[in-house]
Design a protein around this motif. Structure first.
Motif, PDB file in Angstrom:
ATOM      1  N   THR A  79       0.830  -1.196   0.000  1.00  0.00           N
ATOM      2  CA  THR A  79       0.000   0.000   0.000  1.00  0.00           C
ATOM      3  C   THR A  79       0.865   1.246   0.000  1.00  0.00           C
ATOM      4  O   THR A  79       1.983   1.234   0.509  1.00  0.00           O
ATOM      5  N   SER A  80       0.341   2.298  -0.617  1.00  0.00           N
ATOM      6  CA  SER A  80       1.072   3.565  -0.589  1.00  0.00           C
ATOM      7  C   SER A  80       0.493   4.461   0.501  1.00  0.00           C
ATOM      8  O   SER A  80       0.890   5.596   0.648  1.00  0.00           O
ATOM      9  N   LYS A  81      -0.480   3.924   1.236  1.00  0.00           N
ATOM     10  CA  LYS A  81      -1.268   4.811   2.086  1.00  0.00           C
ATOM     11  C   LYS A  81      -0.830   4.909   3.531  1.00  0.00           C
ATOM     12  O   LYS A  81      -1.067   5.916   4.189  1.00  0.00           O
TER      13      LYS A  81
HETATM   14  P1  ADP Z   1      -4.967  -0.094  -0.373  1.00  0.00           P
HETATM   15  O1  ADP Z   1      -6.026   0.651  -1.081  1.00  0.00           O
HETATM   16  O2  ADP Z   1      -5.433  -0.607   0.925  1.00  0.00           O
HETATM   17  O3  ADP Z   1      -3.679   0.623  -0.289  1.00  0.00           O
HETATM   18  P2  ADP Z   1      -5.107  -1.845  -2.653  1.00  0.00           P
HETATM   19  O4  ADP Z   1      -4.756  -3.268  -2.826  1.00  0.00           O
HETATM   20  O5  ADP Z   1      -6.516  -1.458  -2.860  1.00  0.00           O
HETATM   21  O6  ADP Z   1      -4.676  -1.427  -1.193  1.00  0.00           O
HETATM   22  O7  ADP Z   1      -4.201  -0.978  -3.590  1.00  0.00           O
HETATM   23  C1  ADP Z   1      -2.786  -1.084  -3.485  1.00  0.00           C
HETATM   24  C2  ADP Z   1      -2.097   0.167  -3.964  1.00  0.00           C
HETATM   25  O8  ADP Z   1      -2.240   0.295  -5.365  1.00  0.00           O
HETATM   26  C3  ADP Z   1      -2.680   1.432  -3.390  1.00  0.00           C
HETATM   27  O9  ADP Z   1      -2.098   1.744  -2.137  1.00  0.00           O
HETATM   28  C4  ADP Z   1      -2.312   2.463  -4.468  1.00  0.00           C
HETATM   29  O10 ADP Z   1      -1.031   2.965  -4.266  1.00  0.00           O
HETATM   30  C5  ADP Z   1      -2.311   1.649  -5.736  1.00  0.00           C
HETATM   31  N1  ADP Z   1      -3.557   1.842  -6.501  1.00  0.00           N
HETATM   32  C6  ADP Z   1      -4.625   1.020  -6.516  1.00  0.00           C
HETATM   33  N2  ADP Z   1      -5.583   1.495  -7.316  1.00  0.00           N
HETATM   34  C7  ADP Z   1      -5.132   2.665  -7.829  1.00  0.00           C
HETATM   35  C8  ADP Z   1      -5.685   3.643  -8.731  1.00  0.00           C
HETATM   36  N3  ADP Z   1      -6.921   3.505  -9.248  1.00  0.00           N
HETATM   37  N4  ADP Z   1      -4.924   4.720  -9.043  1.00  0.00           N
HETATM   38  C9  ADP Z   1      -3.690   4.853  -8.515  1.00  0.00           C
HETATM   39  N5  ADP Z   1      -3.138   3.980  -7.664  1.00  0.00           N
HETATM   40  C10 ADP Z   1      -3.834   2.887  -7.311  1.00  0.00           C
END
Ligand code: ADP
Ligand code: MG
Length: 618
Positions: A79-81
C-alpha cells in the motif's frame, strides 16, 4: 513426529484474504471505487456486464501508477497509504490494508492499464489467479483503468453461491450509491450491459442525493447542521410524513466513508419520537466529520463498521441536532435558496397579470350584536356568525363522546346490520347467517356442533389470499382490472430495480406494467382483489419485505411475494365485516389446504368445546 506446520503459499493466502474482502461483484466495485478516490480522481466511470459476473471495469482520471508501483500494487500488504502502525490513527484515505488488489487478482482475470502525469507511456499488466501473465507498455490516458473479468473463475463454489443477476445488480447499485453519495465533488457513471444506469455530474450534496434517488426526493429533505468540538454534522433527514416502509434510504457517512451503525441509527430514530407511523423508517443522509484519531476503522475487513471513542456524546449531539431541524421545519416552511423560484408559480397563474387583491368589507357586520343574549349562543342564534360557530364547538365535544360510545355500541351496530342483511336474503339464509358474528372487529365466532369456533379474521383472510395468489402465480390464471387512467408511481432507483426483479410474478397476480422508467412505473392493470388507492402502499410493503429477506431462488421468491401481498391485502383487525363477508371468509378458509396456520405460521383459529364450557359452569 515430523513438523506439520508450514507457511501457506502466497496465492493460497490471497484466496483466503479474498474470502473476507470480496464476497460478490459489488465488493469489487467498492474496493476499486475507493482506490480511484484515494488516487484523487475527479471523474470515475464504472462499466459492468452480467451483474459484474463477467466484467467489472473502473476507469478513473486519478494520479495513476508508474511501472514499479503497478507491479507492486498486486502484492499483499502493498500500500502507498500507510507506513507505520501509527498512521492507522490518522487515516484520510479509504484504503490502507493493501489487500484489495491482491485479493481480487487471486480470484479473477485482471487487466490494469495505468499512467502517471509524468510518464509518456503507460503500463498494461495482466494478472490471473495471482500470476502476472503479461506486462507491456501501452498508450493510455493519465489515470487508471482496471478490468476484472470472470470473478471466482477458480473457485466454482463461490461462483455458484452468487445470486441472480438482478440481486447482484442491486448490491452493485447499493455500493455505487453509497460511494457516490459520499463524494458529490466527483462525477460518476454506471453502465450495465450497455445501459447507462447513472450519470452523476459534480454537484452539491443535496443535488447528488436528488440525482441518485429521484427528482421528488428534494422536497422531502430537511437540512441538518451542527458543529461541535467532537463532531461536525451535516446532511439531511426526511420529513416524517415521507418515512418509508423499509430502511432503504438511511445513510451515515463518517469522514466521507459509508458506515453502518445501529447505535447512531437509534439516535436518529429517537429524534423522530412521536412523529413516525408504526413500522416506518425515516430517510436520512448524515455526514459526520470527526478527528480520525477518535475512530477505529480497522475492526472489520470491509471497513463498514467503525468504533468511536465517544459514542455517547455522538448519540446525544446527533439526536438533538436532528430534533432541532425537525422542529424548525415544523414551525416554519423550509427555505431552499438553490431552487428556482419561478417553478413555484402554479401553472395557471404563470402568464397572468398580477392583480392587486381587493378588500371586501361588510359594513353592517357587528360581532357584538348578539352578545347580550347568551342564551341564544348555543341554541342556534339568529346571526350567521353564531350559527356558524355553534356546530364547530359542539363537534369538539361530540367527538369525545363518540369515541367512548363506539366502544359500547359496537355490538349493537353489528346485530342491527346482521338483521338487516338477513332479511334481504330471505328466511332460509337467515339461519346460516346467524351462525357467525364478530367480536371486537377482530374475531369471527361461529357455532359448531360440538362447541364454538373463534377465528382471527386477518390471519384467516391472509391464508385464503395466500393460497389463491400462489395458485395464480404458478398456474397463471389471474384476472386483472384495467385502470381507466394509468397509475404512475414514483420509486427510487433501487426500488425500481427490485420491482423489475419480481415483475413477472407480479404480472401473474394481475398487475400490468406498461412502462418502467428509472424512478417511475406506470401501471395499467391491477389484481381484481385490490383497489387502486391501495396499490402504492402494497408495492412499498412488498419492496420492504423483499429488502429484508432476499430470496435466492424462484420458489422462495414466489412464496415471499404471495405472503407479502396476502398480508397487505387481507382485512385488518378493526374492520367491521357483515355476515356475508364473515361467512365468505369462514367458508374459504376451510377450503384451504392448511387452514389452521397463517402463511407466517401463526394460529388462525381456536375452538372451545361444549365439554370445556361445561367445566366452566361446573
Ligand atoms: P490499499 O487501497 O489498501 O492501499 P489496494 O490493494 O486497494 O490497497 O491498492 C494497493 C495500492 O495500489 C494502493 O495503495 C495504491 O497505491 C495503488 N492503486 C490502486 N488502485 C489505484 C488507482 N486507481 N490509481 C492509482 N493507484 C492505485
Ligand atoms: Mg484499496
Amino acid at each position: 513426529m515430523s513438523n506439520v506446520i508450514q507457511l501457506l503459499p502466497d496465492h493460497v493466502a490471497n484466496q483466503i484474504a479474498a474470502g473476507e474482502v470480496v464476497q460478490r461483484p459489488a465488493s469489487v466495485i467498492k474496493e476499486l471505487l475507493e482506490n480511484s478516490i484515494d488516487a484523487k480522481a475527479s471523474r470515475i466511470q464504472v462499466v459492468i456486464k452480467d451483474a459484474g459476473k463477467t466484467l467489472v471495469q473502473v476507469i478513473d482520471d486519478g494520479v495513476g501508477m508508474n511501472l514499479t508501483d503497478a507491479r507492486m500494487s498486486f502484492e499483499r500488504h502493498a500500500t502507498s497509504k500507510i507506513k507505520l502502525a501509527d498512521d492507522l490513527f490518522s487515516l484520510r484515505t479509504k484504503g490502507f490494508r493493501g489487500e484489495a488488489l491482491a485479493s481480487i487478482a487471486a480470484i479473477a482475470h485482471v487487466e490494469l492499464k495505468t499512467r502517471t502525469e509524468e510518464d509518456e507511456v503507460g503500463t498494461c499488466l495482466k494478472v490471473e489467479g495471482s500470476q502476472v501473465v503479461s506486462q507491456d507498455p501501452c498508450v493510455t490516458p493519465k489515470g487508471t483503468c482496471i478490468s476484472v473479468k470472470n470473478l471466482f473463475y477458480n473457485i466454482p463454489a463461490r461462483r455458484n453461491f452468487l445470486k441472480s443477476d438482478n440481486v447482484e445488480t442491486r448490491h452493485i447499485i447499493d455500493e455505487f450509491q453509497r460511494v457516490a453519495l459520499a463524494h458529490p465533488d466527483i462525477s460518476f457513471s454506471l453502465t450495465h450491459n450497455g445501459n447507462e444506469l447513472f450519470q452523476l455530474p459534480v454537484a452539491s450534496s443535496r443535488q447528488r442525493i436528488t440525482n441518485i434517488l429521484g427528482g421528488k426526493t428534494n422536497e422531502k429533505l430537511v437540512p441538518v447542521e451542527e458543529d461541535t468540538e467532537i463532531v461536525k454534522v451535516s446532511g439531511f433527514v426526511g420529513k416524517p410524513e415521507f418515512a418509508k416502509k423499509s430502511r432503504g434510504e438511511q445513510f451515515f457517512f463518517v469522514n466521507n466513508r459509508f458506515i453502518k451503525s445501529p447505535y447512531l441509527n437509534h439516535a436518529v430514530v429517537a429524534a423522530y419520537e412521536g412523529l413516525l407511523k408504526e413500522k416506518s423508517y425515516p430517510t436520512y443522509f448524515l455526514y459526520l466529520e470527526v478527528d480520525p484519531k477518535s475512530i477505529d476503522i480497522n475492526i472489520h475487513p470491509t471497513k463498514t463498521e467503525i468504533k468511536f471513542d465517544d459514542e455517547h456524546a455522538l448519540y446525544a449531539i446527533l439526536k438533538s441536532s436532528i430534533k432541532h431541524s425537525l422542529g424548525q421545519f415544523n414551525v416554519s416552511p423550509m427555505l431552499d435558496f438553490e431552487r428556482d423560484a419561478e417553478l413555484d408559480t402554479p401553472y395557471e397563474y404563470k402568464d397572468k397579470e398580477v392583480r392587486v387583491p381587493e378588500v371586501e368589507v361588510d359594513r353592517n357586520f357587528n360581532p357584538f350584536q348578539n352578545e347580550s343574549s347568551p342564551k341564544n349562543n348555543y341554541s342556534g342564534g339568529s346571526t350567521g356568525y353564531k350559527r356558524d360557530r355553534q356546530p364547530e364547538w359542539e363537534s369538539l365535544y361530540s367527538g369525545m363522546q363518540a369515541e367512548t360510545e363506539t366502544e359500547v355500541d359496537v355490538r349493537q351496530i353489528e346485530f342491527e346490520s346482521e338483521e338487516v342483511t338477513g332479511n334481504l336474503f330471505g328466511a332460509k339464509e337467515e339461519q346460516t347467517e346467524k351462525s357467525t358474528f364478530q367480536v371486537q372487529k377482530k374475531y369471527i365466532v361461529s357455532t359448531l356442533k360440538s362447541g364454538i369456533l373463534v377465528i382471527d379474521q386477518h390471519r384467516a383472510h391472509t391464508r385464503v389470499l395466500y393460497e389463491e395468489l400462489l395458485k395464480n402465480i404458478t398456474v397463471s390464471s389471474a384476472v386483472s382490472q384495467q385502470l381507466l387512467f394509468p397509475l404512475r408511481l414514483q420509486f427510487n432507483h433501487h426500488e425500481v430495480e427490485m420491482l423489475k426483479e419480481i415483475k413477472e410474478s407480479l404480472e401473474q397476480t394481475g398487475f400490468i406494467f406498461s412502462e418502467i422508467k428509472k424512478d417511475e412505473v406506470e401501471i395499467t392493470g391491477i389484481p381484481t382483489l385490490i383497489s387502486e388507492s391501495e396499490v402504492e402502499i402494497l408495492l412499498e410493503q412488498l419492496i420492504a419485505d423483499f429488502e429484508k429477506d432476499v430470496p435466492d431462488n424462484g420458489f422462495s421468491q414466489t412464496d415471499l411475494l404471495a405472503k407479502s401481498l396476502a398480508n397487505s391485502m387481507a382485512v385488518r383487525s378493526g374492520t367491521l365485516l357483515n355476515s356475508a363477508e364473515q361467512q365468505h371468509i369462514v367458508n374459504r378458509l376451510f377450503a384451504c389446504k392448511e387452514p389452521a396456520l397463517s402463511p407466517f405460521n401463526k394460529t388462525v383459529f381456536t375452538t372451545l368445546s361444549v365439554d370445556e364450557l361445561d367445566k366452566k359452569f361446573a
